[in-house]
Motif scaffolding. Structure first.
Motif, PDB file in Angstrom:
ATOM      1  N   THR A   4      77.921  55.159  29.361  1.00 55.73           N
ATOM      2  CA  THR A   4      77.928  56.067  30.511  1.00 55.73           C
ATOM      3  C   THR A   4      78.528  57.421  30.144  1.00 55.73           C
ATOM      4  OG1 THR A   4      80.051  55.160  31.232  1.00 55.73           O
ATOM      5  CG2 THR A   4      78.062  54.159  32.150  1.00 55.73           C
ATOM      6  N   ALA A   5      78.519  57.760  28.864  1.00 53.63           N
ATOM      7  CA  ALA A   5      79.089  59.034  28.431  1.00 53.63           C
ATOM      8  C   ALA A   5      78.384  60.191  29.123  1.00 53.63           C
ATOM      9  CB  ALA A   5      78.960  59.174  26.919  1.00 53.63           C
ATOM     10  N   MET A   6      79.200  61.109  29.671  1.00 52.88           N
ATOM     11  CA  MET A   6      78.652  62.274  30.350  1.00 52.88           C
ATOM     12  C   MET A   6      78.575  63.419  29.340  1.00 52.88           C
ATOM     13  SD  MET A   6      78.189  61.091  33.398  1.00 52.88           S
ATOM     14  CE  MET A   6      78.805  59.920  34.624  1.00 52.88           C
ATOM     15  N   THR A   7      77.397  63.747  28.911  1.00 54.98           N
ATOM     16  CA  THR A   7      77.230  64.758  27.865  1.00 54.98           C
ATOM     17  C   THR A   7      76.422  65.950  28.331  1.00 54.98           C
ATOM     18  OG1 THR A   7      75.245  63.667  27.023  1.00 54.98           O
ATOM     19  CG2 THR A   7      77.352  62.987  26.071  1.00 54.98           C
ATOM     20  N   SER A   8      76.006  65.968  29.595  1.00 59.50           N
ATOM     21  CA  SER A   8      75.152  67.035  30.094  1.00 59.50           C
ATOM     22  C   SER A   8      75.505  67.287  31.548  1.00 59.50           C
ATOM     23  CB  SER A   8      73.678  66.627  29.948  1.00 59.50           C
ATOM     24  OG  SER A   8      72.834  67.711  30.240  1.00 59.50           O
ATOM     25  N   THR A   9      74.835  68.262  32.165  1.00 63.38           N
ATOM     26  CA  THR A   9      75.015  68.496  33.593  1.00 63.38           C
ATOM     27  C   THR A   9      73.737  68.110  34.338  1.00 63.38           C
ATOM     28  OG1 THR A   9      74.179  70.764  33.562  1.00 63.38           O
ATOM     29  CG2 THR A   9      76.532  70.455  33.096  1.00 63.38           C
ATOM     30  N   VAL A  10      73.884  67.928  35.623  1.00 59.02           N
ATOM     31  CA  VAL A  10      72.726  67.600  36.456  1.00 59.02           C
ATOM     32  C   VAL A  10      71.642  68.662  36.287  1.00 59.02           C
ATOM     33  CG1 VAL A  10      71.946  67.466  38.855  1.00 59.02           C
ATOM     34  CG2 VAL A  10      74.025  66.259  38.143  1.00 59.02           C
ATOM     35  N   ARG A  11      72.028  69.925  36.337  1.00 57.88           N
ATOM     36  CA  ARG A  11      71.054  71.008  36.219  1.00 57.88           C
ATOM     37  C   ARG A  11      70.320  70.948  34.872  1.00 57.88           C
ATOM     38  NH1 ARG A  11      74.206  74.571  37.314  1.00 57.88           N
ATOM     39  NH2 ARG A  11      74.949  74.978  35.217  1.00 57.88           N
ATOM     40  N   GLU A  12      71.039  70.761  33.783  1.00 59.12           N
ATOM     41  CA  GLU A  12      70.408  70.716  32.460  1.00 59.12           C
ATOM     42  C   GLU A  12      69.428  69.559  32.343  1.00 59.12           C
ATOM     43  OE1 GLU A  12      74.139  72.682  29.921  1.00 59.12           O
ATOM     44  OE2 GLU A  12      73.967  70.501  30.168  1.00 59.12           O
ATOM     45  N   GLU A  13      69.785  68.419  32.896  1.00 52.80           N
ATOM     46  CA  GLU A  13      68.890  67.262  32.816  1.00 52.80           C
ATOM     47  C   GLU A  13      67.648  67.441  33.688  1.00 52.80           C
ATOM     48  OE1 GLU A  13      69.065  64.583  30.678  1.00 52.80           O
ATOM     49  OE2 GLU A  13      70.491  66.049  29.874  1.00 52.80           O
ATOM     50  N   VAL A  14      67.796  68.099  34.818  1.00 54.94           N
ATOM     51  CA  VAL A  14      66.636  68.329  35.685  1.00 54.94           C
ATOM     52  C   VAL A  14      65.649  69.267  35.008  1.00 54.94           C
ATOM     53  CG1 VAL A  14      65.887  69.370  37.859  1.00 54.94           C
ATOM     54  CG2 VAL A  14      67.795  67.755  37.844  1.00 54.94           C
ATOM     55  N   TYR A  15      66.144  70.323  34.369  1.00 55.08           N
ATOM     56  CA  TYR A  15      65.220  71.222  33.675  1.00 55.08           C
ATOM     57  C   TYR A  15      64.592  70.554  32.454  1.00 55.08           C
ATOM     58  CZ  TYR A  15      66.183  75.175  36.684  1.00 55.08           C
ATOM     59  OH  TYR A  15      66.252  76.005  37.786  1.00 55.08           O
ATOM     60  N   ARG A  16      65.330  69.663  31.815  1.00 55.48           N
ATOM     61  CA  ARG A  16      64.736  68.899  30.714  1.00 55.48           C
ATOM     62  C   ARG A  16      63.620  68.007  31.247  1.00 55.48           C
ATOM     63  NH1 ARG A  16      65.879  64.303  27.331  1.00 55.48           N
ATOM     64  NH2 ARG A  16      67.454  63.543  28.780  1.00 55.48           N
ATOM     65  N   LEU A  17      63.820  67.428  32.417  1.00 59.85           N
ATOM     66  CA  LEU A  17      62.781  66.623  33.064  1.00 59.85           C
ATOM     67  C   LEU A  17      61.576  67.493  33.419  1.00 59.85           C
ATOM     68  CD1 LEU A  17      61.722  64.070  34.572  1.00 59.85           C
ATOM     69  CD2 LEU A  17      63.003  64.894  36.571  1.00 59.85           C
ATOM     70  N   PHE A  18      61.824  68.688  33.979  1.00 62.23           N
ATOM     71  CA  PHE A  18      60.710  69.589  34.305  1.00 62.23           C
ATOM     72  C   PHE A  18      59.829  69.818  33.082  1.00 62.23           C
ATOM     73  CE2 PHE A  18      63.039  72.060  37.941  1.00 62.23           C
ATOM     74  CZ  PHE A  18      62.931  70.949  38.749  1.00 62.23           C
ATOM     75  N   ARG A  19      60.440  70.127  31.947  1.00 62.18           N
ATOM     76  CA  ARG A  19      59.647  70.384  30.731  1.00 62.18           C
ATOM     77  C   ARG A  19      58.836  69.156  30.350  1.00 62.18           C
ATOM     78  NH1 ARG A  19      64.752  72.744  29.393  1.00 62.18           N
ATOM     79  NH2 ARG A  19      64.620  75.042  29.418  1.00 62.18           N
TER      80      ARG A  19
END
Length: 526
Positions: A4-19
């Motif tokens: 469950t390591a937190m290595t990113s932010t919600v915003r960064e992961e959402v934009y990664r999903l968009f791509r």
């Protein structure tokens, strides 16, 4: 326990999903509860600004349809979603994969019903979204949006909704696992074989094509099937797309949304094959059978709801491309069939008066080859259907809902999704006013759109429909004192007014030759 390591932010992961999902644009009209979503907005993304939220959804709808991929819309909490609901309803009826991400106030102050929050945010857009969610925790936001994408793309496509509190975007979260989900839908092989046998054995088959044919890119397959069986092809009532070349010898015309008249058009045919449309959408009350008494009906649709509500016949749930391929693999016709009588050619307008018939026939002659028509001119639609054939694949878009305010922004979205192609937005004067601010977005983006206003000075569709209710005179349908050229030029779109039929050709050719958007206010006579 998993990692469950937190290595990113919600915003960064959402934009990664968009791509990952092929998204590089966000359509929106931002508000305070969305601002952190756009912190350090990525350079490889575009933000498409609309001046009102319904315009934003209309643009995204057209864009998603043109690209056959999902579009992302950002709306502002309850007020913005409320503004957008009319075109969200249309996206639902159009079966367009639009992913709506709406702002919400910060979690810590939600118990106090703060300014600009959304009460029962997930309930507000229902029933016109396939799925609606506000994640319980900030770290669940990327997974919720991923699920929304996959839900939007499952047949039948449609809009989905995720409400995101403003303070979630900067929160840490674990990396999202990017997944692929198959969207193919294969119909029951036995039922498709039965339909193929019935089609081969029929004496006089007839096809009715709906918008699913266009959405599933089954254009070539329908043409091949119709030509094989020499079957006349009717467009389904109120179909929002063109699903068969309207200059083809087998194209029979457009079914009206009236039960008795549909039965009249279908009379004399022993098998009716409905491809990608409902059986049947009606606009007024009717009586009697839904199809001729001696006819058999088969329906192919990806939509389980449409399959379930059809009042007659055998419904087969399938993608249209796969289902028609199965019919093509079936037996050939058992006997030689005569070609149906071609659709009559309309009488040519003289050009002595500037009528909508003259306008539509002029468009048919002068429009650039391969141009795309986006239409929202209800009172001129029968005239368009008779005089402006749509011969090309994916050459026509309109609203499936009947709601106004979709056509103008949808034309902007289609032009964005089909770069370099000429788009003709054919709009009624009353219809265009529901979304006139969309001209600003077209001007800012420099899109090659010819906005053509069919200006009859009224909500003429209502005047034409009033006799159905025994009404001879209506209140609230006249539209005096409007200056569409001023409205366009005030938003950066060059405009021309045409009131003399002799001036129409030059105005159209100048518009079609322009590199950016133009508007022609065509003041037609009744």
């Amino acid at each position: 326990m998993g990692n469950t390591a937190m290595t990113s932010t919600v915003r960064e992961e959402v934009y990664r999903l968009f791509r990952h999902m092929g998204v590089d644009r966000v359509f929106g009209n931002p508000g305070s509860t969305e601002l952190p979503m756009f912190r350090d907005f990525p350079e490889d993304f575009d933000y498409v600004l609309g001046l009102q939220e319904s315009i934003v959804v209309g643009m995204a709808d057209g864009y998603a349809q043109a690209r056959r991929r999902p579009a992302v819309v950002n709306l502002h909490s309850a007020a913005g979603v409320g503004h957008a609901l009319g075109n969200l309803f249309t996206a639902w009826k159009n079966q367009t994969p639009v992913v709506v991400i709406a702002g919400q106030q910060a979690r810590s102050i939600l118990p106090y019903e703060p300014f600009l929050f959304a009460s029962e945010a997930t309930e507000f857009p229902k029933p016109y979204v396939k799925w609606s969610n506000e994640p319980a925790r900030a770290e669940d936001v990327p997974q919720a949006i991923a699920r929304a994408f996959h839900m939007a793309l499952q047949p039948p496509h449609g809009p989905v909704f995720v409400s995101v509190p403003v303070d979630d975007w900067d929160q840490p979260c674990a990396p999202l696992e990017l997944r692929r989900v198959s969207q193919s839908l294969q119909g029951d092989a036995g039922m498709l074989a039965e339909a193929a046998e019935a089609l081969a054995d029929s004496k006089k088959p007839l096809f009715v094509v709906g918008a699913e044919v266009a959405r599933d890119d089954a254009w070539d397959e329908v043409i091949q099937l119709a030509e094989r069986h020499r079957a006349p092809v009717w467009a389904s009532p109120m179909s929002a797309r063109n699903s068969f070349p309207e200059d083809h010898d087998l194209f029979a015309g457009f079914l009206p949304a009236m039960r008795e008249k549909i039965v009249e058009r279908l009379d004399g045919h022993d098998l009716i094959l409905v491809l990608g449309g409902p059986v049947f959408p009606y606009h007024v009350e009717g009586q009697g059978p839904h199809i001729p008494e001696d006819a058999t009906l088969y329906q192919l649709t990806c939509d389980p709801a449409q399959a379930a509500l059809s009042p007659v016949g055998t419904a087969i749930q399938t993608s249209l491309k796969a289902g028609i391929a199965a019919l093509l693999a079936g037996p050939a016709p058992g006997s030689e069939r005569e070609m149906p009588t071609p659709r009559p050619t309309p009488e040519e307008a003289t050009g002595q008066r500037l009528t909508d018939v003259f306008l539509l026939q002029s468009l048919a002659k002068l429009r650039p080859e391969g141009s795309i028509v986006v239409e929202e001119a209800p009172s001129s639609r029968p005239v368009m259907q008779a005089n402006l054939p749509m011969p090309n694949r994916d050459g026509f878009y309109t609203t499936a809902s009947g709601g106004l305010g979709h056509g103008l922004p949808a034309a902007v979205g289609v032009a964005l999704g089909r770069p370099g192609e000429r788009v003709i937005a054919l709009l009624g004067d009353g219809s265009s006013l529901y979304a006139i601010q969309g001209l600003w977005s077209a001007a800012q983006l420099g899109l090659p759109i010819s906005f053509i206003i069919v200006n009859n000075g009224a909500y003429q569709a209502l005047n034409s429909f009033a006799p159905q209710f025994g009404l001879q005179q209506l209140v609230g349908t006249q539209l005096p004192g409007l200056d569409f050229c001023a409205l366009a030029e005030g938003q950066g779109v060059p405009a021309t007014r045409v009131s003399d039929p002799a001036d129409l050709k030059e105005a159209l050719l100048n518009s079609f030759g322009a590199s950016g958007p133009t508007l022609i206010d065509v003041q037609v006579e009744e």
